[in-house]
Structures are given as C-alpha cells and as structure tokens.
Scaffold this active site. Structure first.
Site, PDB file in Angstrom:
ATOM      1  N   GLU A 179       1.140  -1.695   0.225  1.00  0.00           N
ATOM      2  CA  GLU A 179       0.373   0.289  -0.073  1.00  0.00           C
ATOM      3  C   GLU A 179       0.775   1.528   0.212  1.00  0.00           C
ATOM      4  OE1 GLU A 179      -4.696  -1.135   2.435  1.00  0.00           O
ATOM      5  OE2 GLU A 179      -2.347  -0.381   3.054  1.00  0.00           O
ATOM      6  N   GLU A 248      -7.279  -7.314  -1.007  1.00  0.00           N
ATOM      7  CA  GLU A 248      -7.793  -6.950   0.326  1.00  0.00           C
ATOM      8  C   GLU A 248      -9.116  -6.777  -0.036  1.00  0.00           C
ATOM      9  OE1 GLU A 248      -5.807  -4.658   3.268  1.00  0.00           O
ATOM     10  OE2 GLU A 248      -3.279  -6.238   3.009  1.00  0.00           O
TER      11      GLU A 248
END
Length: 823
Positions: A179, A248
C-alpha cells in the site's frame, strides 16, 4: 519502426518472459502450469494463531472453497535484534507454508516487509528506527540495505525449502512493499525512485513467480498492481495485459480500544465479490479469512485491541462464523462453475433495466452470466435470454449456464450459528503490589524530558519519569500539576500517592493531565508512569512519531506563579519492577511474597493456579470486571486488556443494502470494546497452570472467569422453491431443505423457534408473521418422523407446505425460519 509496433514488440517480449515461469499471467487470469485460474484466497496470519490451530484453519479454508492462503511476513517477529533471527513456534513460517501445501492449497507470500496490518510498528523491528541516518520507505541507503537484506533472507529460505511453485512448492505469488501508492504521492521523487527500486530488487531475486504491489498504480513491469478495499469492481490494472487482482477484500474491520466493534453483512460482501468477478476479476483475497489474536504486545496502531477477529468467516477462536463462511462457500462454488467461461473471454455487458445489467461470458465450453441489480432499495423483475428473473436489491445472481440461477448474493441459504460464552470456572487470587515509590539500580538521570521509545526500545510498555520539587515553608501546598504527553496513557503519583490517570484514544493518542496535588515543605517527588498501547503502524514516516511525556510539565498556583519542570533533571526507569522480577513466570512469581487479593489498587499483580477445563472447546478469559493491563498464562502473553474503555460509536440495526463502510454496522456501543481474551488450549497443561494479571488502573479480579466458546443455537432461513447450488445442472427447481448442523459433540435439544410462512426477525430473535403454519414445530420435533431433529447433531427438513400441515397463505411467497438449541 512505428510507436505502435514498438509497443507490440515490448508486450510480446514481456509476455514471453512471463510465460517462461511455471506461474504467469495474462489479462484474464493467473496461469499456473499452463492453466488459467480464477483464484479465491484468504488471509490467515501465522503469528495470530498457534501452530496447533494451523491445520484446522487451513482445512476449513479449503472446505470453504479457497485455492490460496495469503499471509504477510512479520519482520519484527523474525528479526527482534539485528542479525538475530527467530523462526520458531508461532513464527515458524516454513512449517506454516508446508502445511498449506499438504492441504493442496497455494500460498501468496506478502513479504513486504512493511505490513501495516494493525501490527506493532507496521511489522518493522524497533531497532530499525535507530539505524544511523535511516528514513523509512524512501530512497534512503540505510533503509534499502536493511529491507533488501531481510527480503533476501526470506526468499532464500523459501528457495532452500523448495517452496516456490517454480520448484514444486505452493507459493504462486509474492508481494513487495505494501500500500505504498498513497505514501508515494506525498513523498515525491524520492518515494517514486524507492518504489521502482523495490520492484526491480524483488524481480531480480528470480523466484519464478509473479510479484505484486498492492495500491501501487505505477507498479513497473512485470510487477502487477492490485486493489485493496471494501469494493474493487471499479479497479483496472495499469497495463491491459495484467490480470485484475483484489489482494484485500475487507471482510470486516479491526477493533480499537474505545471503539465499537464493526461487522460486515455477508450479503454485501458476497455482492462485492460477485461484482468484481463479473467485471473480469481474476484473483480475490479475503482480508481476513481468519483474523486471530494479537498475542503479546504485537498490536499496533496504537490502541488496537488484542482481538483481531475482523468479523472473518473463521472467527478469532477458529470456529466457523455462520452464515458468513457458508454463504461465501456457496458463492465460491458458483464462481467455479463459471470458471471455464470466465478465463476464456471478456464479458459482453447489456442493460436489462434502469439499474440492472447482464454480464455474459461465452466460450467454446459454454456460457455463464451474472445478473446485477445495483439498486439498493428495490427488487427488479428482469428478462434475460427470454426468461424472467427476480433480482433482490443490491445483489448479483449467478447463472453458470446462462439460464439457471444457482446463487444470489442477497439470498442466504447457509445456516446461521449463534455463539455463546459459557462459564467454566473462577479463580482464587493472590496479589503483589508494584513498588511505585522507589528506583532501582537500572534507573538513570538526564536533563529534561526524553521520548519514551528512545528509552525503552519498546522492550516494555512502561517508562517512569521521576523528578523532585523543593517547596518552602510558606508555599502554597495544593498547586496544579499539568502534564502534556504524546501518549498513550499516564498514571501520576506525588510523594508515592496516586493522584490521577489519563489516557488518549484511537483517533487522538495525545493526552493532557491537569489536577491539584498535595505537596509539603521540602522535597516532593513527582512520578509519572507513561504507558504505551502499541506503536504506530501506518502514516508518513511514522518512525519519527513520538510517544511519552514530552512536556511541558508545570506546577501552577505557587507563590512564584507557574514553575516549568520540563528542563530540570528527570530520572528514568524502563519497565516495572514486577517485569524485571519475571512475576509472570513460575520462577519469578515464586521469588516474592504474595498476599490476599484486594481490588481497586493501581499497579497490582494478581496470580492464581488452575487446571485446564475439560473438553476441546476454545477458551477465553472474561475480564469484564477489570480496568486495564496485561495477561500471561504459563509465562506466555495473552495480550493487553482494557475492558474499562467503553466503546463509543453508532450502533443499531444494520441493512446490507447500500455501500458499506466500517462505521455502518457496529456493536458494543456503551460496552467494553473487548471483554473476552482468547486462551489457546495448546498453552495449557492438564493441571497447575499459572495465570498472572497486571492491573494498571485498579480492577476487581474476583470477577475474572474462564469461559468456553461454543455454538448455542443454529438457525436456517430458507425460501420455498429456492434452487440448490448442487442441482443446477438438472435445470429443475427441486424442493429446498433446511439443514441444521450442531458442532461435533453437540446435539439439538430444543427447537426454540419454527415458522413456515412470513416469519420476522433474525436468528436469536425470530417472531411469527401474519402468515404461520400451525404445524411448523411438528416437522422438527414430532417423534417417528424421518426429519425429527431432537437428539440429533444433523437434520434436514424439506421446505414445502405439506410438511407443515398445508399452505397457510396461498399466493404468498413463504419461507421457513427455524432455530435449534445445541447442547
């Protein structure tokens, strides 16, 4: 050569290079040994459960329809000191990966090594913060050297064990960084350079499997950029020849001390996954599939709870969360029925209504269709291929043959389980009072106030700040003491007497104490116990963030006015004396005299011995009577507890329809954010187990109890004439059945509720509607009937009017709701 021709050559070369590996990809799928796959994955983090739990968790994931287990690699757990590695017990990564292989599943290894994950310091070891000249996650030599060294360590270990798929192992994907895209946006050219370096470094390790970078829109070839979030159907990878991957898919959200507990309805989660697949998704990973427990001091944030349940399909204790697990299992079956068509072509999309669309995949092997109703309020009657379909609001119907609906995301056919925590024992306590008024030989004195972690290196949550104030005989002896702290909690003593406590919160860890204190002529001792509740795990250069008492610290109301104490001499002591004595261990606890247990004393150690409860049910400690502190069993840390921090938020009814966020569906408002704390069975001996509790605030240990977690009741909600996912190929609508299954060792003792008609409510709080068949209970309870459920672990009852004494309301669409008690 024309620009277009150059691009075609580049693409061809890239695809050829990727195709040489045993795992490759194209825009429609991840390709494993030449076979295009729609892969369904779930996150299970090995340190958040015990090795004894791993085989069962992995098997339940496989039974739930998963192809892949995804895990982070936790740097701070594996390298607690520079060059000193640990790969044992809960950190035995090789053992975990091999167990996944034995189960016949693949692994997605997210090396990072930054993980975020609500994990202490985002997975970075604290010593990394103090490497000279370091700056995290940017074009910084010391950081890149340390990061590369650890990444190489993990890759080399996996290669040595033959665990990459290119070697015949289960690892089909790896991840570098995590991320980083949002951080890169704020980090400028140095951050972009670092991202490119990280990708090149990873690819150069030649694992034989693709690398991914999640939330990294500019991930350089051949690294695949992927999506994380509650929804990812909107996502498109940065190159047309890369697959659409969702690393995710958030099954819920984490719990923070002082926050309400989030829940995500399975109807919405299934809707999000079906939307992603229908729009060309090739890989989907549930974060989390089993969340587990932040044992010890591993929770980061700060203020992240010890429970990392995450409302996952397998709960914190390793039990199935129903209907979430079962409904997703049925979704996965439906997706796999469509797989041959999904991997062969792109969809043809047509409008079949105002907010309704059909996604159709046609190939030589057949046809598959997804019918979507994006309206969050209304049912839709649509026509597709000359047939009529009813689509519930906010749902997707899956038709593996473009005709028969085998699954709808809003229609839950899986049973629901109501869990209960049952008392199995209390304890007889002894206590030992922490010394709060003296310093030992480990203390040291400095001028001014120092940041906490620079003193403790996070070896303890606790740091004492002690200073002395001299007052004259004619002074004002009730001044106001003010303390500003960067967090996270603070206990104040003046001349050995407790003066007050204060703490920060999930949204703002900083705190300020202000209160009148009693002092006397001569020397006065001010002792501040600063308490950390986990280090930050996310944010721009969080290695620079501070905690502890940084001041100013002042006394106001003196004859002189206000005296600033910030720059005078302060004496520091890392940790509590009870920690130094090892009071949480058998040997350490036997080195001091313990007395009778008295509640409402701050900084008190409690200990007791107990025998392991009979059976195999998961266990937990009910800490509802306590304030804040830590728990150990047989020297192992269960984690931090804080039931006195009541949850704030907005709790109430929850409608699955409409866009979900972590604040939408919450529970525990006004109650403890976390009351129960998981006790792994494998940590217990048959007899003589030592339980030690450190209470910081002053709770009542007489209220602590051991409980077991079991299924209290099971429920089914089944509509009449609902097609079964197992008989779709017959093209007929067989009579559906309500299936009720108690866990192993339990049987149905009572039918708490049964109604065929228009029952209202949800499992645990059903009520009859205007339409109710008078023999609804007989179908489950009457002796002599084949479907009798009482005394059985499993039973199935057909959902048809004749079973319940006839149709109670002709012309009305009916359903059966039933709840059975499991004992």
């Amino acid at each position: 050569m024309a620009v277009g021709e150059v691009m075609r050559v580049v693409v061809t070369v890239l695809l050829f290079a990727v195709s040489l590996a045993s795992v490759s990809y194209d825009h429609r799928a991840v390709i494993v040994n030449g076979q295009r796959r729609i892969l369904i994955s779930g996150s299970i983090h090995y340190p958040r459960s015990t090795p004894e739990m791993w085989p069962d968790l992995i098997q339940k994931a496989k039974d739930g329809g998963l192809d892949v287990i995804q895990t982070y690699v936790f740097w701070n757990g594996h390298e607690p000191s520079p060059g000193q590695y640990y790969f044992e017990d809960r950190y035995d990564l090789v053992r975990f990966v091999k167990l996944v292989k034995q189960a016949g599943l693949y692994v997605h290894l997210r090396i990072g090594p930054y993980v975020c994950a609500e994990w202490n310091f985002g997975g970075f070891p604290v010593w990394l913060k103090y490497v000279p000249g370091i700056s995290f996650r940017t074009d910084n030599g010391p950081f890149k050297a340390a990061m590369q060294k650890f990444t190489v360590k993990i890759v080399s270990m996996m290669k040595a064990e033959g665990l990459f798929e290119s070697q015949g192992g289960p690892i089909i994907l790896s991840q570098i960084e995590n991320e980083f895209g949002p951080m890169e946006y704020n980090g400028g050219a140095a951050a972009k350079s670092y991202a490119n370096w990280a990708a090149k470094m990873a690819v150069g390790l030649e694992t034989g499997v693709p690398w991914v970078m999640c939330k990294q829109q500019d991930a350089p070839d051949p690294v695949i950029d992927t999506c994380n979030g509650f929804y990812c159907d909107y996502f498109t990878p940065n190159k047309a020849y890369k697959p659409k991957m969702w690393t995710e898919a958030w099954t819920g959200w984490y719990t923070g001390f002082g926050g309400a507990v989030p829940h995500r309805p399975v109807e919405d989660l299934a809707f999000a996954v079906a939307r992603f697949i229908q729009k060309g998704g090739a890989f989907i990973n549930y974060y989390m599939y089993h969340g587990g427990t932040n044992f010890g001091r591993t929770a980061g944030g700060p203020f992240i709870a010890t429970s990392y349940d995450y409302d996952a399909p397998i709960d914190e204790y390793g039990l199935l969360r129903q209907p979430k697990w079962g409904h997703l299992r049925d979704l996965h079956k439906a997706i796999k029925m469509c797989e041959p068509a999904l991997v062969a072509t792109d969809p043809v999309v047509t409008s079949i209504g105002r907010a309704q669309q059909a996604y159709v995949y046609r190939s030589k092997s057949g046809c598959a269709a997804f019918l979507s109703n994006f309206d969050s309020g209304s049912y839709a009657k649509v026509t597709f291929n000359g047939l009529h379909y009813d689509l519930p609001p906010w749902s997707v119907s899956i038709l593996p043959d473009c005709k028969t609906t085998v699954f709808n995301t809003a229609k839950v056919g899986a049973q629901t389980s109501q869990m209960k925590m049952s008392w199995v024992g209390k304890f007889s306590w002894q206590s030992y009072n922490e010394d709060t008024n003296s310093l030992d030989d480990s203390s040291f004195t400095k001028d001014g106030l120092y940041e906490q972690i620079s003193m403790t290196w996070d070896k303890s949550d606790y740091l004492w700040y002690t200073t002395y104030v001299d007052l004259g005989k004619n002074e004002q002896f009730y001044p106001t003491l003010s303390v500003n702290s960067a967090g996270h909690a603070l206990i104040v003593f003046v001349n050995g007497v407790l003066t007050g406590t204060v703490y920060g919160g999930l949204e703002s860890p900083k705190l300020r104490y202000s209160g009148k204190v009693k002092m006397w002529a001569g020397s006065n001792k001010i002792s501040l116990l600063s308490i950390a509740v986990g280090l930050p795990n996310v944010g721009n250069h969080f290695e620079t963030w501070n905690t502890g008492v940084l001041g100013p610290v002042t006394l106001s109301g003196l004859n002189e006015g206000t005296r600033d104490l910030s720059r005078q001499k302060w004496t520091y002591q890392v940790g509590l004396k009870g920690e130094a004595l090892g009071l949480h261990t058998v040997s350490g606890s036997s080195s001091v005299e313990w007395g009778s247990a008295y509640p409402k004393r701050p900084l008190t150690w409690f200990k007791t011995f107990f025998n392991a409860p009979a059976g195999n049910d998961p266990l937990a400690l009910d800490m509802g009577s306590m304030g804040k502190g830590q728990i150990w069993i047989n020297g192992r840390s269960i984690g931090r507890y804080w039931p006195s921090y009541k949850a704030s938020g907005s709790c109430g009814s929850c409608d699955y329809r409409g866009t979900y966020n972590e604040k939408k569906c919450q529970s525990n408002c006004g109650e403890s954010s976390q009351r129960w704390y998981h006790v792994p069975r494998s940590w217990l001996n048959p007899t003589g187990n030592l339980l030690v509790v450190l209470e910081e605030w002053g709770g009542d240990p007489s209220g602590i109890a051991m409980v077991k977690r079991t299924v209290g009741s099971v429920c089914a909600d089944i509509s009449e004439m609902q097609p079964s996912i197992n008989n779709w190929h017959t093209k007929t609508y067989q009579i559906p059945k309500a299936h009720l299954l108690c866990p192993a060792g339990q049987k149905m003792s009572q039918i708490k509720f049964a109604s065929f008609g228009t029952p209202q409510g949800v499992c645990g709080s059903y009520s009859e509607g205007a339409c109710h068949a008078h023999k609804s209970y007989d179908a489950f309870e009457k002796e002599g009937l084949l479907q009798n459920c009482i005394g059985q672990q499993y039973c199935a009852v057909a959902v048809a009017p004749q079973i319940f004494g006839g149709d109670p309301c002709p012309g009305t669409m009916k359903k059966l709701s039933v709840e059975a008690i499991c004992d």
